[in-house]
Motif scaffolding. Structure first.
Motif, PDB file in Angstrom:
ATOM      1  N   LEU A 191       0.808  -1.218   0.000  1.00 15.92           N
ATOM      2  CA  LEU A 191       0.000   0.000   0.000  1.00 15.92           C
ATOM      3  C   LEU A 191       0.845   1.274   0.000  1.00 15.92           C
ATOM      4  O   LEU A 191       0.423   2.289  -0.554  1.00 15.92           O
ATOM      5  N   VAL A 192       2.033   1.242   0.595  1.00 13.55           N
ATOM      6  CA  VAL A 192       2.918   2.409   0.475  1.00 13.55           C
ATOM      7  C   VAL A 192       3.329   2.583  -0.987  1.00 13.55           C
ATOM      8  O   VAL A 192       3.291   3.701  -1.532  1.00 13.55           O
ATOM      9  N   ALA A 193       3.706   1.493  -1.644  1.00 15.78           N
ATOM     10  CA  ALA A 193       4.123   1.565  -3.053  1.00 15.78           C
ATOM     11  C   ALA A 193       2.970   2.007  -3.952  1.00 15.78           C
ATOM     12  O   ALA A 193       3.147   2.862  -4.838  1.00 15.78           O
ATOM     13  N   VAL A 194       1.788   1.452  -3.736  1.00 21.08           N
ATOM     14  CA  VAL A 194       0.628   1.800  -4.570  1.00 21.08           C
ATOM     15  C   VAL A 194       0.248   3.267  -4.395  1.00 21.08           C
ATOM     16  O   VAL A 194      -0.052   3.969  -5.382  1.00 21.08           O
ATOM     17  N   GLN A 195       0.262   3.748  -3.166  1.00 22.81           N
ATOM     18  CA  GLN A 195      -0.070   5.168  -2.944  1.00 22.81           C
ATOM     19  C   GLN A 195       0.936   6.079  -3.648  1.00 22.81           C
ATOM     20  O   GLN A 195       0.560   7.083  -4.251  1.00 22.81           O
TER      21      GLN A 195
END
Length: 702
Positions: free
Chosen positions: A137-141
């Motif tokens: 989720l850090v990467a996707v955001q």
């Protein structure tokens, strides 16, 4: 490219965790009383978490609404962070309450080796969910928000959301589990003279439930926010401070290292290496019948660290070139080494096979006073090596990259924390293994499965206690580095908002400045106030539970003769009510204190408060986590038959020491690492508003 790879790796970790969960649920769970007890634990844990998360939801929605004014994207990230923390904790707890009875059955039917593997896989689900969700989720955001420096500013909301849920979950779960543990032990083991986890004890199910809501769901939320906090703080410094000094020509770097986005990618690359290493290292957790389960658990962490080091080298040199990549790789190694030092020190002072625990057990022959005093002495001694190790790691990491510029040095400090926390997957797995085996031992006792089964589950449980101590030291050590990075990022915000030069800002943040000193004095007091609130809450809840257990023994004398059944549900509901009621105040202290200090005393006083709280929180957190486990394992060492064994005066003293240590090691102590990080994240998020509020005064000083 690295962002996409990180997202895919995170997704693989989640899928693998879900496959493991399915395999665990397919394992036989036994029959009769074993399943009945397991269902009691499962229902109690679900009921508590439902009430806890409903309270946290209200607080989180209020904060999200306030963040919308600052940045809608940050508010969205905050909600996502809160949801991720809840999801990781709940899935881990759900698997744990299903793995406990299956571990008991495996111990009964197949022996130590298979029981260890099943219990560890239950913990591995939690570990992989934590690192998988966080990295994904850090990467996707970052991708969805455009991959800009503003995107990283908004992603700080993700860390804020995770920290908010983690603190309330850790405090609430800690209050619950330790109130239940203290109540059950003091009346059952000391007053009634019945064994631990005896089915006649009305508080025994509440105690078993507490292991899951505190040490699985609570600890999962704790390490989740530590993990994402380390990644995001490093990304923030790369995207804001390093980008600024590169674009303005303040520093001359090799060509490949002049791309600020590459600095942002490094912590995601380290996280990717950590996920791969955790999955590989998990296959080394094996033990022969009659072996020591703690050895493969400890070995898996060392193997994971070696694999992270091996994978990180090509990744950092690919991103930053050979010269800078090697320097960054060494910084990552420093974080890994610091984590291992903290873990080994915790193991030495809390392992029942080592001198400190045995000395405390021997001193218990002379009464509880010497149990307490000897345990406290070793608790304070246990701080020294980790503190020096963390200090050296922080200093060397700063010097290696600070050679080029101050902000590169600060980036090094943050990256050392990310390096340490790259081991989160395997460390969290070993930690969650602990409460699974604790419950398995309890189920074996309550189901009357015999001494041979209980011997296996006790052996698994003892290894779990040591691993829980190691993970607590790991969490507080990494928290200190992460919080320092966030505090530095907050200082960067002050400099940018006021237009002050780096030299002027550093002069204003001097410890000789009255505003900074006043903030430091307040910062020292905040962890003390936090500890007091948590321990008072545990004591009050335990008081009411003890009264209830005594009432049941008094009004139903047939309970002790196995002629009447205890009212387990009444005990569970009492502890639940008190834990929910008392979790709010400590959580609000962490959120509101930095805002009040910043708006009333100014941003420089707040910087002082953050630094003092970080240092104080590190020392108090390490002390409480280690001393509590020292007392716990000293009691277990006596129970094995040493110094008189169960029922002896030494045993009674050991139980009292363990009871004193319980709220320290499982409630107040581990919550401190979230306190110092949450204060730092709140300061970073609200820093621009604090600066704006104090702008005239700041310009006057400038």
């Amino acid at each position: 490219m690295f962002t996409i790879v990180a997202a895919i790796t995170g997704l693989i970790a989640i899928i693998y965790a879900l496959v493991l969960a399915k395999l665990i649920l397919r394992s036989p769970q036994g029959t009769g009383r074993m399943v009945e007890i397991s269902e009691f634990i499962k229902e109690g844990a679900k009921a508590y978490l439902k009430k806890q998360y409903s309270v946290i939801l209200i607080i989180a929605l209020i904060i999200a609404g306030l963040l919308t004014v600052i940045s809608p994207r940050m508010a969205l990230s905050y909600v996502l962070g809160a949801f991720s923390s809840v999801a990781a904790g709940y899935v881990g707890m759900w698997v744990a309450v299903n793995a406990n009875v299956r571990t008991t059955y495996s111990a009964k039917e197949y022996g130590l080796s298979r029981a260890l593997r099943l219990a560890f896989n239950g913990g591995l689900v939690m570990g992989l969910m934590v690192v998988g969700l966080g990295t994904l989720l850090v990467a996707v955001q970052y991708l969805l928000y455009g991959g800009t420096s503003d995107a990283v500013k908004d992603i700080v909301g993700y860390s804020f959301g995770a920290s908010t849920v983690a603190l309330f979950a850790r405090v609430g779960g800690g209050i619950y589990t330790k109130a239940a543990d203290i109540g059950a032990d003091l009346v059952g083991k000391v007053e009634a003279g019945i064994p631990e986890d005896d089915p006649r004890n009305p508080g025994v199910i509440a105690d078993n439930v507490g292991d899951n809501v505190g040490d699985v769901a609570g600890m999962g939320a704790d390490l989740f926010e530590s993990y994402v906090g380390a990644i995001i703080s490093t990304m923030f410094i790369g995207a804001i401070a390093i980008r600024d000094i590169i674009t303005k020509g303040y520093v001359v770097l090799p060509p490949q290292a002049c791309e600020w986005s590459h600095w942002v990618m490094v912590p995601l690359a380290v996280a990717t290496a950590g996920i791969i290493s955790s999955i590989i290292a998990s296959f080394f957790v094996r033990v022969k019948e009659g072996g020591d389960p703690s050895k493969p658990l400890t070995l898996s962490s060392v193997i994971s660290a070696v694999i992270v080091a091996a994978i990180s080298y090509p990744l950092t040199t690919m991103l930053l070139g050979y010269e800078m990549g090697v320097r960054v790789w060494v910084v990552i190694l420093l974080g890994l080494i610091a984590g291992i030092v903290v873990g080994m020190t915790s193991d030495y002072f809390t392992n029942k096979n080592k001198p400190p625990v045995r000395k405390v057990a021997r001193m218990s022959q002379m009464g509880p006073a010497l149990t307490i005093l000897s345990g406290m002495s070793y608790g304070f001694l246990s701080i020294i090596i980790p503190a020096i190790g963390i200090a050296l790691a922080e200093l060397i990491a700063y010097l290696i990259l600070g050679y080029y510029h101050f902000w590169l040095g600060i980036y090094g400090v943050a990256l050392a924390a990310a390096g340490m926390l790259s081991l989160t997957g395997i460390v969290m797995s070993a930690d969650a293994y602990g409460p699974i085996t604790d419950n398995a031992a309890g189920i074996a006792e309550q189901a009357g499965l015999g001494e041979d089964v209980r011997a296996i589950t006790d052996k698994l449980d003892s290894a779990g206690n040591t691993m829980k101590s190691i993970s607590k030291g790991f969490a507080i050590g990494s928290a200190a580095l992460t919080a320092l990075a966030y505090a530095a990022a907050y200082s960067s915000n002050i400099a940018q908002a006021t237009g002050l030069s780096l030299g002027k800002m550093m002069a204003l943040l001097s410890i000789l400045d009255a505003k900074v000193v006043s903030g430091m004095l307040i910062g020292i007091a905040l962890p003390a106030a936090f500890i007091a609130l948590v321990i008072i809450a545990v004591s009050d809840a335990a008081f009411v539970l003890i009264d209830e257990i005594r009432r049941q023994f008094r009004e139903k004398p047939g309970i002790l003769e196995f002629k009447e059944k205890p009212d387990y549900g009444r005990a569970v509901s009492i502890v639940t009510a008190y834990a929910i009621k008392r979790l709010i105040t400590p959580g609000l202290l962490a959120i509101l204190a930095p805002i009040i200090i910043g708006f009333v005393l100014g941003p420089y006083a707040l910087a002082g408060a953050l630094m003092a709280a970080i240092v104080t929180g590190l020392l108090l957190g390490l002390f409480q986590g280690n001393v509590g486990n020292t007392w716990d394992n000293a009691k277990k060492y006596i129970e094995e038959g040493h110094f008189g064994g169960k029922g002896s005066e030494a045993h009674k003293a050991g139980v009292i020491g363990d009871t004193v240590g319980d709220p320290l090691k499982d409630a107040a102590g581990p919550s401190l690492n979230i306190l110092i990080k949450l204060m730092s994240v709140v300061s970073l998020v609200f820093g621009p508003l604090i600066v704006q509020h104090n702008l005239l005064a700041l310009l006057g000083l400038a």
